[in-house]
Write a protein that holds these residues in place. Structure first.
Motif, PDB file in Angstrom:
ATOM      1  N   UNK A  37       0.805  -1.218   0.000  1.00  0.00           N
ATOM      2  CA  UNK A  37       0.000   0.000   0.000  1.00  0.00           C
ATOM      3  C   UNK A  37       0.839   1.270   0.000  1.00  0.00           C
ATOM      4  N   UNK A  38       2.169   1.128   0.087  1.00  0.00           N
ATOM      5  CA  UNK A  38       3.029   2.301   0.022  1.00  0.00           C
ATOM      6  C   UNK A  38       4.306   2.120   0.813  1.00  0.00           C
ATOM      7  N   UNK A  39       5.191   3.108   0.669  1.00  0.00           N
ATOM      8  CA  UNK A  39       6.436   3.100   1.438  1.00  0.00           C
ATOM      9  C   UNK A  39       6.235   3.689   2.834  1.00  0.00           C
ATOM     10  N   UNK A  40       5.222   4.536   2.962  1.00  0.00           N
ATOM     11  CA  UNK A  40       4.770   5.046   4.259  1.00  0.00           C
ATOM     12  C   UNK A  40       3.268   4.819   4.290  1.00  0.00           C
ATOM     13  N   UNK A  41       2.791   4.057   5.278  1.00  0.00           N
ATOM     14  CA  UNK A  41       1.390   3.607   5.280  1.00  0.00           C
ATOM     15  C   UNK A  41       0.724   4.023   6.582  1.00  0.00           C
ATOM     16  N   UNK A  42      -0.430   4.665   6.456  1.00  0.00           N
ATOM     17  CA  UNK A  42      -1.188   5.067   7.640  1.00  0.00           C
ATOM     18  C   UNK A  42      -2.051   3.906   8.121  1.00  0.00           C
ATOM     19  N   UNK A  43      -1.971   3.613   9.411  1.00  0.00           N
ATOM     20  CA  UNK A  43      -2.841   2.626  10.050  1.00  0.00           C
ATOM     21  C   UNK A  43      -3.544   3.316  11.205  1.00  0.00           C
ATOM     22  N   UNK A  51       1.778   5.807  11.552  1.00  0.00           N
ATOM     23  CA  UNK A  51       2.342   5.666  10.212  1.00  0.00           C
ATOM     24  C   UNK A  51       3.439   4.612  10.239  1.00  0.00           C
ATOM     25  N   UNK A  52       3.283   3.593   9.387  1.00  0.00           N
ATOM     26  CA  UNK A  52       4.252   2.509   9.326  1.00  0.00           C
ATOM     27  C   UNK A  52       5.253   2.816   8.220  1.00  0.00           C
ATOM     28  N   UNK A  53       6.534   2.824   8.589  1.00  0.00           N
ATOM     29  CA  UNK A  53       7.615   3.135   7.652  1.00  0.00           C
ATOM     30  C   UNK A  53       8.092   1.822   7.042  1.00  0.00           C
ATOM     31  N   UNK A  54       7.855   1.647   5.738  1.00  0.00           N
ATOM     32  CA  UNK A  54       8.072   0.348   5.095  1.00  0.00           C
ATOM     33  C   UNK A  54       9.299   0.290   4.196  1.00  0.00           C
ATOM     34  N   UNK A  55       9.920   1.411   3.917  1.00  0.00           N
ATOM     35  CA  UNK A  55      11.039   1.418   2.971  1.00  0.00           C
ATOM     36  C   UNK A  55      12.352   1.698   3.700  1.00  0.00           C
ATOM     37  N   UNK A  56      13.437   0.971   3.352  1.00  0.00           N
ATOM     38  CA  UNK A  56      14.707   1.152   4.059  1.00  0.00           C
ATOM     39  C   UNK A  56      15.230   2.580   4.047  1.00  0.00           C
ATOM     40  N   UNK A  57      15.039   3.310   2.956  1.00  0.00           N
ATOM     41  CA  UNK A  57      15.515   4.693   2.897  1.00  0.00           C
ATOM     42  C   UNK A  57      14.813   5.559   3.933  1.00  0.00           C
ATOM     43  N   UNK A  58      13.511   5.357   4.085  1.00  0.00           N
ATOM     44  CA  UNK A  58      12.762   6.124   5.065  1.00  0.00           C
ATOM     45  C   UNK A  58      13.116   5.710   6.488  1.00  0.00           C
ATOM     46  N   UNK A  59      13.303   4.404   6.716  1.00  0.00           N
ATOM     47  CA  UNK A  59      13.700   3.936   8.051  1.00  0.00           C
ATOM     48  C   UNK A  59      15.050   4.531   8.428  1.00  0.00           C
ATOM     49  N   UNK A  60      15.968   4.562   7.468  1.00  0.00           N
ATOM     50  CA  UNK A  60      17.281   5.159   7.725  1.00  0.00           C
ATOM     51  C   UNK A  60      17.131   6.627   8.124  1.00  0.00           C
ATOM     52  N   UNK A  61      16.257   7.341   7.431  1.00  0.00           N
ATOM     53  CA  UNK A  61      16.022   8.740   7.751  1.00  0.00           C
ATOM     54  C   UNK A  61      15.501   8.888   9.179  1.00  0.00           C
ATOM     55  N   UNK A  62      14.603   8.016   9.572  1.00  0.00           N
ATOM     56  CA  UNK A  62      14.047   8.057  10.930  1.00  0.00           C
ATOM     57  C   UNK A  62      15.127   7.751  11.968  1.00  0.00           C
ATOM     58  N   UNK A  63      15.961   6.751  11.696  1.00  0.00           N
ATOM     59  CA  UNK A  63      16.952   6.320  12.680  1.00  0.00           C
ATOM     60  C   UNK A  63      18.068   7.341  12.881  1.00  0.00           C
ATOM     61  N   UNK A  64      18.508   7.982  11.798  1.00  0.00           N
ATOM     62  CA  UNK A  64      19.634   8.913  11.944  1.00  0.00           C
ATOM     63  C   UNK A  64      19.196  10.259  12.494  1.00  0.00           C
ATOM     64  N   UNK A  65      17.919  10.606  12.347  1.00  0.00           N
ATOM     65  CA  UNK A  65      17.425  11.879  12.870  1.00  0.00           C
ATOM     66  C   UNK A  65      16.632  11.628  14.147  1.00  0.00           C
ATOM     67  N   UNK A  66      17.345  11.174  15.182  1.00  0.00           N
ATOM     68  CA  UNK A  66      16.662  10.763  16.401  1.00  0.00           C
ATOM     69  C   UNK A  66      16.197  11.946  17.240  1.00  0.00           C
ATOM     70  N   UNK A  67      16.616  13.146  16.899  1.00  0.00           N
ATOM     71  CA  UNK A  67      16.112  14.316  17.622  1.00  0.00           C
ATOM     72  C   UNK A  67      14.660  14.589  17.242  1.00  0.00           C
TER      73      UNK A  67
END
Length: 444
Positions: A37-43, A51-67
């Motif tokens: 249903x997408x790389x970012x999916x609302x549940x 919002x479920x983060x389904x793509x590695x690029x987006x997960x990486x963005x979330x993990x490195x920007x922990x602030x």
């Protein structure tokens, strides 16, 4: 990024409950279907969006920007109720100080000493094994990993009954947290059901016993070379140490993280090896050559490359920490979507590790795919069993050392055979372990 990465919404939300029933009954199947249903999916978690983060690029963005993508959401909110602001659960503003204080306990120079305790625990657990015996593999591997956590946390002469109660209480607490994660209504936790009463008793017991241990260690003033001694000796830049409350929080963090990961992963290793004889034969060739039937020790680790690959592939297929949450601390954007401050995000290493764009034939158990790390350059951001960024698990090397020594030592002397007609299913709670796994021991 927003032009190529997509946003969607998960179907099937129920009034008031949202997707809670789907998550509660078939969590892995529900999560695995979301990338369609997408790389970012609302549940919806009850009436609230996430919002479920389904793509590695987006997960990486979330993990490195922990602030901005701070520790928070249902997982950490529930864990904080039990363990407070330990290193794993604390918000960004507390993390730097805690990391600096705790880091010396996990310095590479400490690993050989911890490894000696790990090897001794292998011998303790396997001493009673007999050829033809049927093992409850989940229970045995849990006993091993909790034994290691206990030995490395408390090397002092502590009453065995107290340590056993700490282990029992911790298990009850984290089972309770796992159940509460799928319940969106906090008032249900106030009902005096047997499970809720058991949960509260375990919390009180754990708080009492850990506080007594802290008091005893402080009074003795002896460095036992264990994690508790390191926590008591830690000082920040202003020469301030950890308070009793902070030490209690770190003890609970270490005990859970130090036992849950390995105890969840090792049963899957034995299950996978039993159904993949070629991989099992390669593992046996290595441990026979390196160990010759003896227990593995720290100095053997560089030679146990096949063993390490078997564990890595197991962590890919069945990541123990399979579901994590974050909460935005400020308004931000992800995959072209504006996310207000306070938005709950969910990401799953299980989804990433089964991504066909990063892992050819992702459902296949293939330790050989890790033989040449340069052959899988795209997998770097899609392999997150220990998280990433500044919040990457501080105990990664500890856990990998423990699992490698255990697997090599046990495989040097034993095979585990599946029982006829046994069905093995995952039980995705806080850690992704098999629901049940009974296997027959065969001496090699």
């Amino acid at each position: 990024m927003s032009a190529t990465l997509t946003f969607g919404a998960a179907p099937g939300a129920l009034p008031l409950l949202g997707h809670v029933l789907s998550i509660g009954t078939s969590p892995l199947a529900f999560m695995a279907a979301l990338p369609e249903h997408g790389d970012l999916v609302r549940i919806r978690l009850g009436p609230w969006p996430a919002y479920v983060v389904c793509h590695p690029t987006l997960v990486h963005q979330v993990l490195v920007n922990d602030r901005v993508f701070d520790k928070g959401g249902p997982t950490y909110d529930k864990l904080r109720e039990v363990g407070g602001n330990g290193l794993v659960t604390c918000e960004h503003r507390y993390h730097r100080r805690q990391r600096r204080l705790v880091q010396p306990a996990f310095h590479r120079d400490r690993l050989p000493g911890y490894a000696e305790m790990m090897s001794a625990q292998v011998d303790t657990v396997t001493r009673s094994w007999r050829d033809g015996q049927v093992l409850d593999v989940v229970a045995v591997m849990n006993a091993f990993s909790t034994g290691v956590a206990t030995r490395t946390l408390f090397a002092a002469d502590v009453d065995a009954a107290v340590l056993a109660e700490i282990q029992r209480a911790t298990t009850v607490i984290f089972d309770g947290v796992a159940r509460r994660l799928i319940v969106p209504f906090a008032w249900l936790e106030k009902i005096p059901t047997p499970g809720n009463r058991r949960f509260l008793r375990a919390r009180r017991s754990l708080e009492h016993h850990t506080q007594q241990l802290i008091t005893d260690y402080r009074r003795a003033g002896v460095d036992h070379g264990d994690l508790m001694s390191m926590l008591l000796a830690a000082r920040d830049d202003d020469a301030n140490g950890l308070t009793d409350e902070e030490i209690h929080e770190q003890v609970l963090t270490f005990f859970s993280a130090g036992s849950e990961t390995v105890s969840a992963a090792l049963p899957w290793v034995w299950h996978l090896l039993a159904h993949h004889p070629e991989a099992e034969a390669q593992l046996h060739d290595e441990v026979d050559s390196v160990l010759g039937g003896r227990t593995a020790h720290y100095e053997d680790l560089p030679k146990l490359r096949t063993t390490a690959r078997v564990l890595t592939e197991t962590l890919r297929l069945y990541p123990p920490v399979w579901l994590l949450t974050r909460r935005t601390s400020a308004e931000t954007e992800l995959a072209g979507q504006r996310l207000p401050s306070g938005t709950v995000l969910v990401f799953s290493p299980y989804i990433l590790h089964h991504h066909p764009g990063y892992y050819p034939d992702p459902e296949r158990f293939d330790p050989g795919r890790w033989q040449d790390e340069a052959a899988c350059p795209r997998a770097e951001r899609a392999f997150t069993p220990f998280g990433g960024g500044a919040r990457k698990c501080i105990g990664e090397e500890f856990a990998k050392t423990e699992a490698t020594l255990a697997l090599a030592s046990m495989a040097a002397r034993w095979r585990l055979e599946p029982l006829p007609h046994a069905q093995v299913r995952p039980a995705p709670r806080l850690a992704l372990a098999p629901r049940s796994l009974r296997m027959r021991l065969r001496r090699r």
